[in-house]
Write a protein that holds these residues in place. Structure first.
Motif, PDB file in Angstrom:
ATOM      1  N   VAL A  64     -35.979 -29.680 -12.946  1.00 33.46           N
ATOM      2  CA  VAL A  64     -37.212 -28.996 -13.703  1.00 33.46           C
ATOM      3  C   VAL A  64     -37.734 -27.281 -13.602  1.00 33.46           C
ATOM      4  O   VAL A  64     -38.331 -27.406 -14.286  1.00 33.46           O
ATOM      5  CB  VAL A  64     -38.419 -30.435 -13.152  1.00 33.46           C
ATOM      6  N   LEU A  65     -37.462 -27.421 -12.678  1.00 29.34           N
ATOM      7  CA  LEU A  65     -37.495 -25.441 -12.449  1.00 29.34           C
ATOM      8  C   LEU A  65     -36.740 -24.847 -12.395  1.00 29.34           C
ATOM      9  O   LEU A  65     -37.512 -23.326 -13.200  1.00 29.34           O
ATOM     10  CB  LEU A  65     -38.002 -25.834 -10.766  1.00 29.34           C
ATOM     11  N   ASP A  66     -35.766 -25.177 -13.959  1.00 29.88           N
ATOM     12  CA  ASP A  66     -35.079 -24.185 -14.202  1.00 29.88           C
ATOM     13  C   ASP A  66     -34.509 -23.691 -13.365  1.00 29.88           C
ATOM     14  O   ASP A  66     -33.924 -22.008 -13.821  1.00 29.88           O
ATOM     15  CB  ASP A  66     -35.712 -23.405 -15.616  1.00 29.88           C
ATOM     16  N   ILE A  67     -33.976 -24.271 -12.251  1.00 23.67           N
ATOM     17  CA  ILE A  67     -33.215 -23.000 -11.007  1.00 23.67           C
ATOM     18  C   ILE A  67     -31.904 -23.693 -10.615  1.00 23.67           C
ATOM     19  O   ILE A  67     -31.989 -24.632 -10.874  1.00 23.67           O
ATOM     20  CB  ILE A  67     -33.911 -22.831  -9.603  1.00 23.67           C
ATOM     21  N   SER A  68     -31.411 -22.746 -10.008  1.00 22.53           N
ATOM     22  CA  SER A  68     -30.274 -23.864  -9.326  1.00 22.53           C
ATOM     23  C   SER A  68     -30.264 -24.506  -7.818  1.00 22.53           C
ATOM     24  O   SER A  68     -31.053 -24.188  -7.323  1.00 22.53           O
ATOM     25  CB  SER A  68     -29.364 -22.875  -9.046  1.00 22.53           C
ATOM     26  N   VAL A  69     -29.382 -25.097  -7.869  1.00 25.18           N
ATOM     27  CA  VAL A  69     -29.936 -25.808  -6.556  1.00 25.18           C
ATOM     28  C   VAL A  69     -29.357 -24.987  -5.597  1.00 25.18           C
ATOM     29  O   VAL A  69     -29.768 -24.692  -4.723  1.00 25.18           O
ATOM     30  CB  VAL A  69     -28.920 -26.931  -6.628  1.00 25.18           C
ATOM     31  N   HIS A  70     -28.106 -23.899  -5.671  1.00 23.36           N
ATOM     32  CA  HIS A  70     -28.573 -23.267  -4.502  1.00 23.36           C
ATOM     33  C   HIS A  70     -29.461 -22.243  -4.061  1.00 23.36           C
ATOM     34  O   HIS A  70     -29.830 -21.646  -3.210  1.00 23.36           O
ATOM     35  CB  HIS A  70     -27.390 -22.837  -5.145  1.00 23.36           C
ATOM     36  N   GLN A  71     -30.344 -21.480  -5.371  1.00 23.73           N
ATOM     37  CA  GLN A  71     -31.972 -21.182  -5.459  1.00 23.73           C
ATOM     38  C   GLN A  71     -32.543 -21.889  -4.387  1.00 23.73           C
ATOM     39  O   GLN A  71     -32.961 -21.519  -3.024  1.00 23.73           O
ATOM     40  CB  GLN A  71     -31.930 -20.948  -6.762  1.00 23.73           C
ATOM     41  N   LEU A  72     -31.845 -23.150  -4.309  1.00 31.11           N
ATOM     42  CA  LEU A  72     -33.392 -23.735  -3.215  1.00 31.11           C
ATOM     43  C   LEU A  72     -32.821 -24.211  -2.698  1.00 31.11           C
ATOM     44  O   LEU A  72     -33.406 -24.258  -1.143  1.00 31.11           O
ATOM     45  CB  LEU A  72     -33.842 -25.571  -3.503  1.00 31.11           C
ATOM     46  N   LEU A  73     -31.830 -23.975  -2.190  1.00 27.68           N
ATOM     47  CA  LEU A  73     -30.455 -23.801  -0.762  1.00 27.68           C
ATOM     48  C   LEU A  73     -30.699 -22.884  -0.304  1.00 27.68           C
ATOM     49  O   LEU A  73     -30.153 -22.692   0.638  1.00 27.68           O
ATOM     50  CB  LEU A  73     -29.751 -24.613  -0.788  1.00 27.68           C
ATOM     51  N   GLU A  74     -30.925 -21.688  -0.620  1.00 29.02           N
ATOM     52  CA  GLU A  74     -30.152 -20.449   0.367  1.00 29.02           C
ATOM     53  C   GLU A  74     -30.745 -19.377   1.106  1.00 29.02           C
ATOM     54  O   GLU A  74     -30.048 -19.169   1.517  1.00 29.02           O
ATOM     55  CB  GLU A  74     -30.328 -19.387  -1.116  1.00 29.02           C
ATOM     56  N   ASP A  75     -32.549 -19.944   1.204  1.00 29.64           N
ATOM     57  CA  ASP A  75     -32.727 -19.192   2.798  1.00 29.64           C
ATOM     58  C   ASP A  75     -32.276 -20.529   4.168  1.00 29.64           C
ATOM     59  O   ASP A  75     -32.649 -20.082   4.812  1.00 29.64           O
ATOM     60  CB  ASP A  75     -34.650 -19.729   1.924  1.00 29.64           C
ATOM     61  N   VAL A  76     -31.890 -22.026   3.068  1.00 31.26           N
ATOM     62  CA  VAL A  76     -31.705 -22.774   4.204  1.00 31.26           C
ATOM     63  C   VAL A  76     -30.112 -22.278   5.509  1.00 31.26           C
ATOM     64  O   VAL A  76     -29.140 -22.380   4.813  1.00 31.26           O
ATOM     65  CB  VAL A  76     -30.964 -24.195   4.045  1.00 31.26           C
ATOM     66  N   LYS A  77     -30.398 -21.925   6.631  1.00 27.19           N
ATOM     67  CA  LYS A  77     -29.992 -21.556   7.575  1.00 27.19           C
ATOM     68  C   LYS A  77     -29.223 -21.934   9.046  1.00 27.19           C
ATOM     69  O   LYS A  77     -29.955 -23.519   8.977  1.00 27.19           O
ATOM     70  CB  LYS A  77     -30.342 -20.202   8.436  1.00 27.19           C
TER      71      LYS A  77
END
Length: 77
Positions: A64-77
């Motif tokens: 829906v936000l037209d972004i990759s799942v990677h973008q949602l998870l990239e700041d997770v460490k």
């Protein structure tokens, strides 16, 4: 929620909030588009998130936000 991953859930929730706002959507609009309740989305985006969420929800939100799942998870460490 499993306390072991609470930091990660909080990070993902804040990233969802950031991209939702960048798209000019309200919580209600995003929740409707993803077919989840607004109270569920509110809990996901809360800075003290105590709501675990599934990969399916992540996939739907990223679509829906037209972004990759990677973008949602990239700041997770």
């Amino acid at each position: 929620m499993n306390q072991k991953h609470s930091k990660e859930y909080k990070s993902i929730g804040q990233t969802i909030k950031k991209y939702r706002k960048l798209r000019g959507l309200t919580q209600e609009q995003l929740a409707d588009m993803v077919c989840i309740s607004i109270s569920y989305l509110t809990k996901i985006e809360a800075p003290n998130c105590d709501q675990p969420f599934s990969l399916e929800v992540i996939l739907d939100i990223s679509e829906v936000l037209d972004i990759s799942v990677h973008q949602l998870l990239e700041d997770v460490k």
